[in-house]
Write a protein that holds these residues in place. Sequence first.
Motif, PDB file in Angstrom:
ATOM      1  N   ASN A  45       0.934  -1.119  -0.038  1.00 13.07           N
ATOM      2  CA  ASN A  45       0.067   0.127  -0.186  1.00 13.07           C
ATOM      3  C   ASN A  45       0.686   1.221   0.019  1.00 13.07           C
ATOM      4  O   ASN A  45       0.273   2.334  -0.778  1.00 13.07           O
ATOM      5  CB  ASN A  45      -1.043  -0.098   1.226  1.00 13.07           C
ATOM      6  CG  ASN A  45      -2.272  -0.197   0.870  1.00 13.07           C
ATOM      7  OD1 ASN A  45      -2.466  -1.110   0.024  1.00 13.07           O
ATOM      8  ND2 ASN A  45      -3.179   0.427   1.514  1.00 13.07           N
ATOM      9  N   LYS A  47       3.658   1.380  -1.211  1.00 19.16           N
ATOM     10  CA  LYS A  47       4.749   1.385  -2.413  1.00 19.16           C
ATOM     11  C   LYS A  47       6.140   1.288  -1.710  1.00 19.16           C
ATOM     12  O   LYS A  47       6.880   2.183  -2.439  1.00 19.16           O
ATOM     13  CB  LYS A  47       4.432   2.483  -3.475  1.00 19.16           C
ATOM     14  CG  LYS A  47       3.045   2.791  -3.925  1.00 19.16           C
ATOM     15  CD  LYS A  47       3.233   3.782  -5.117  1.00 19.16           C
ATOM     16  CE  LYS A  47       1.876   3.862  -5.641  1.00 19.16           C
ATOM     17  NZ  LYS A  47       0.785   4.554  -4.428  1.00 19.16           N
ATOM     18  N   PHE A 162      -1.884   0.540  13.239  1.00 19.11           N
ATOM     19  CA  PHE A 162      -2.465   0.445  11.767  1.00 19.11           C
ATOM     20  C   PHE A 162      -3.306   1.588  11.128  1.00 19.11           C
ATOM     21  O   PHE A 162      -2.826   1.697   9.883  1.00 19.11           O
ATOM     22  CB  PHE A 162      -3.098  -1.144  11.888  1.00 19.11           C
ATOM     23  CG  PHE A 162      -3.723  -1.059  10.377  1.00 19.11           C
ATOM     24  CD1 PHE A 162      -3.062  -1.667   9.261  1.00 19.11           C
ATOM     25  CD2 PHE A 162      -5.217  -0.851   9.810  1.00 19.11           C
ATOM     26  CE1 PHE A 162      -3.315  -1.858   8.162  1.00 19.11           C
ATOM     27  CE2 PHE A 162      -5.594  -1.184   8.811  1.00 19.11           C
ATOM     28  CZ  PHE A 162      -4.481  -1.551   7.868  1.00 19.11           C
ATOM     29  N   LEU A 166      -2.480   3.452   7.920  1.00 19.18           N
ATOM     30  CA  LEU A 166      -3.161   3.440   6.542  1.00 19.18           C
ATOM     31  C   LEU A 166      -3.549   4.966   6.206  1.00 19.18           C
ATOM     32  O   LEU A 166      -3.409   5.170   5.053  1.00 19.18           O
ATOM     33  CB  LEU A 166      -4.702   2.833   7.113  1.00 19.18           C
ATOM     34  CG  LEU A 166      -5.744   2.709   6.139  1.00 19.18           C
ATOM     35  CD1 LEU A 166      -5.138   1.826   5.074  1.00 19.18           C
ATOM     36  CD2 LEU A 166      -6.978   2.114   6.527  1.00 19.18           C
ATOM     37  N   LEU A 167      -3.849   5.734   7.189  1.00 12.99           N
ATOM     38  CA  LEU A 167      -3.909   7.077   6.628  1.00 12.99           C
ATOM     39  C   LEU A 167      -2.914   7.795   6.091  1.00 12.99           C
ATOM     40  O   LEU A 167      -3.055   8.611   5.150  1.00 12.99           O
ATOM     41  CB  LEU A 167      -4.259   7.916   8.013  1.00 12.99           C
ATOM     42  CG  LEU A 167      -5.778   7.659   8.518  1.00 12.99           C
ATOM     43  CD1 LEU A 167      -5.994   8.529   9.861  1.00 12.99           C
ATOM     44  CD2 LEU A 167      -7.086   8.223   7.642  1.00 12.99           C
ATOM     45  N   VAL A 170      -2.651   6.758   2.602  1.00 12.97           N
ATOM     46  CA  VAL A 170      -3.931   7.286   1.728  1.00 12.97           C
ATOM     47  C   VAL A 170      -3.438   8.951   1.296  1.00 12.97           C
ATOM     48  O   VAL A 170      -3.341   9.218   0.057  1.00 12.97           O
ATOM     49  CB  VAL A 170      -5.265   7.609   2.341  1.00 12.97           C
ATOM     50  CG1 VAL A 170      -6.336   8.354   1.613  1.00 12.97           C
ATOM     51  CG2 VAL A 170      -5.608   5.997   2.605  1.00 12.97           C
ATOM     52  N   ASN A 171      -3.113   9.579   2.363  1.00 16.91           N
ATOM     53  CA  ASN A 171      -2.550  10.956   2.123  1.00 16.91           C
ATOM     54  C   ASN A 171      -2.190  11.552   3.313  1.00 16.91           C
ATOM     55  O   ASN A 171      -2.769  11.712   4.534  1.00 16.91           O
ATOM     56  CB  ASN A 171      -3.852  11.842   1.479  1.00 16.91           C
ATOM     57  CG  ASN A 171      -3.559  13.188   1.285  1.00 16.91           C
ATOM     58  OD1 ASN A 171      -3.109  13.912   2.104  1.00 16.91           O
ATOM     59  ND2 ASN A 171      -3.675  13.716  -0.004  1.00 16.91           N
ATOM     60  N   SER A 172      -0.697  12.094   3.310  1.00 12.46           N
ATOM     61  CA  SER A 172      -0.152  12.423   4.499  1.00 12.46           C
ATOM     62  C   SER A 172      -0.671  13.892   4.946  1.00 12.46           C
ATOM     63  O   SER A 172      -0.736  13.779   6.304  1.00 12.46           O
ATOM     64  CB  SER A 172       1.421  12.648   4.217  1.00 12.46           C
ATOM     65  OG  SER A 172       1.515  13.505   3.352  1.00 12.46           O
ATOM     66  N   ARG A 221      -4.871  -7.938  -3.310  1.00  9.65           N
ATOM     67  CA  ARG A 221      -5.389  -6.688  -3.669  1.00  9.65           C
ATOM     68  C   ARG A 221      -6.371  -6.934  -4.918  1.00  9.65           C
ATOM     69  O   ARG A 221      -7.196  -6.129  -5.366  1.00  9.65           O
ATOM     70  CB  ARG A 221      -4.257  -5.596  -4.109  1.00  9.65           C
ATOM     71  CG  ARG A 221      -3.732  -4.865  -3.107  1.00  9.65           C
ATOM     72  CD  ARG A 221      -2.111  -4.406  -3.446  1.00  9.65           C
ATOM     73  NE  ARG A 221      -2.458  -3.470  -4.049  1.00  9.65           N
ATOM     74  CZ  ARG A 221      -2.489  -2.124  -3.625  1.00  9.65           C
ATOM     75  NH1 ARG A 221      -2.302  -1.903  -2.337  1.00  9.65           N
ATOM     76  NH2 ARG A 221      -2.486  -0.997  -4.504  1.00  9.65           N
ATOM     77  N   MET A 227     -10.379  -3.711   4.136  1.00 14.05           N
ATOM     78  CA  MET A 227      -9.168  -3.817   4.735  1.00 14.05           C
ATOM     79  C   MET A 227      -9.345  -5.381   5.299  1.00 14.05           C
ATOM     80  O   MET A 227      -8.139  -6.146   5.552  1.00 14.05           O
ATOM     81  CB  MET A 227      -8.977  -2.735   5.727  1.00 14.05           C
ATOM     82  CG  MET A 227      -8.066  -1.502   5.102  1.00 14.05           C
ATOM     83  SD  MET A 227      -6.573  -2.058   4.571  1.00 14.05           S
ATOM     84  CE  MET A 227      -6.659  -1.172   3.142  1.00 14.05           C
ATOM     85  N   TYR A 230      -8.813  -7.834   2.784  1.00 12.36           N
ATOM     86  CA  TYR A 230      -7.328  -7.744   2.393  1.00 12.36           C
ATOM     87  C   TYR A 230      -6.393  -8.612   3.372  1.00 12.36           C
ATOM     88  O   TYR A 230      -5.451  -9.056   2.824  1.00 12.36           O
ATOM     89  CB  TYR A 230      -7.025  -6.269   2.433  1.00 12.36           C
ATOM     90  CG  TYR A 230      -5.799  -5.876   1.969  1.00 12.36           C
ATOM     91  CD1 TYR A 230      -4.882  -6.642   0.778  1.00 12.36           C
ATOM     92  CD2 TYR A 230      -5.180  -4.656   2.506  1.00 12.36           C
ATOM     93  CE1 TYR A 230      -3.884  -6.144   0.322  1.00 12.36           C
ATOM     94  CE2 TYR A 230      -3.965  -4.348   1.845  1.00 12.36           C
ATOM     95  CZ  TYR A 230      -3.042  -4.846   0.808  1.00 12.36           C
ATOM     96  OH  TYR A 230      -1.896  -4.705   0.361  1.00 12.36           O
TER      97      TYR A 230
END
Lengths: 279, 268
Positions: A45, A47, A162, A166-167, A170-172, A221, A227, A230
């Motif tokens: 997730n 990368k 976790f 996860l957040l 998604v976007n810092s 995925r 989740m 997943y």
Amino acid sequence: MEAFYIWMQNWLPFEWTQYHFMLNALLAVLLVTPLFAILGTMVVNNKMAFFSDAIGHSALTGIAIGVLLGMGDPLLAMLAFSIILAIGISNVKARGRSSPDTIIGVFSSTAVALGIVILSREGGFAKYSNYLIGDLLSISVSQIMILTAVLLLVLLFWSIFFNQLLLVSVNSSLARSRGVNVRVVEIAFSIIVALVVTVSIQWVGILIINSLLVLPAAAARNIAVNMRQYHLITLLIAVISGLSGLICSYYWGTASGATIVLCASVLFILSLFGKTKSI
Amino acid sequence: MAYPNGCEKQGNEFCGLCCTKVEHFGVKFGSKEILHDVNLHIHCGELTAVIGPNGAGKSTLLKAILGELKHSGNLNYLDAADQNTGVPVIGYVPQHLDFDLSSPLSVMDLFAAGNSRLPAFAAHSRSLRQKAMESLSRVQAEHLHDQRLGNLSGGELQRVLLALALTPIPDLLLLDEPVSGVDQPGMELFYEMVSDLRRRYDLSIILVSHDLPLMARFADRIVYLDQTVKSSGTPAQVFNDPYVTGVFGRIAVPALPKGQIIDLKDGV
């Protein structure tokens, strides 16, 4: 332990369970595959596949440092080096303007080259080739205990961090607005990945360790829609390929780490067929 | 609302007394100065649009307010009783969600990650589900709760993110070009929703946008930013400022009779 061996041999009366080393390896597989499955979900997730690959390769330099220091078991040197490298990469990544891929590539190839140069002095590299392909069958009971401790540590980390992780994936900025300290979470996760990869490298092997981390999550995925699925599917794929790989490797006489990865690859290919249905 | 004298606690639907103050904000990247001496007062119930050329530091300002970037100066939140209550609760809707479309993340997972102590891969608690559905209903998106984020359209995604930013109701809502890449109807729907929610929850909003005609319609105040505040005031004031018209030309301000376009360069 003896009671466990007897119990297992009664429960699974096969040829391969007659050997204690196979039962030890079985235990190790049941510890290592969930460990890698859990971490793999967020490695993919975020990368970070290339990052974990670099950490795996850097183990060579860790071993080399251990040998130079005259350590019998270079695990501590490997751990120290990989954690320093993990912190180094995340710092340079946070500050730098260049692409993370480039930075990791530079760190990784330097570490590999340095390790090979030191270990190959006087042509002695052959005795370290075990680290390249791994040797699951030589795992001892005390090493299984270490793996158990690491699995418990990761489960604890996962239950606490976790959501934040996860957040961040998604976007810092969004994570920041929910009160997440992005840098701390990123560094903590890098260190955990470095720790797990380094502790397991002796059993799985430098060349394929990253596949074990990435393949189950990548396959899941393709199928999962949330989740929970997943995590469940990743765990299932990892454990199934671990068990079937270990048993196949016994009958084929092949390296167990690579056989496990090959089983995971087969499951990944199968997951591609499930893909069109769910999306 | 996190503070005892916040708007909601005053029981006053339109108090307009809470105020977020951005004082002397400055941001440097190395030796390069991106922002200097930025001062903003944002009252609750007001939508402040930040406009300006590319590279003016608009997104940087939002990231500094969020605390993601180091900055000089202060951020103060004053409640209705004019007492300094310190750091405001901030909601944030990002510019374009830079996420992998193949990520198995459902709308409910996102709410769990942002609002629950239980890890998002565990079963979602009933109270979380209830809270999330309530939030999603504010943006007419209840039906999306079990969708994977990757299956949503651009407009739907932004509405879900808006719902998340409003859980809990923040003291300050930051929107960073929330509808870039969204089609025209989706864009208008989004702004109408934001505008409506602002009145209903008495929100303080800072919105970075390039859609100047839409901003002229929906914003209460406009701030023209280019490294510092170059012009600010009501849409009519800012879009009549010779400095701004020199950059953007004329812009219709719909507060005037419908359809009329003011030629700013001729001074109306």
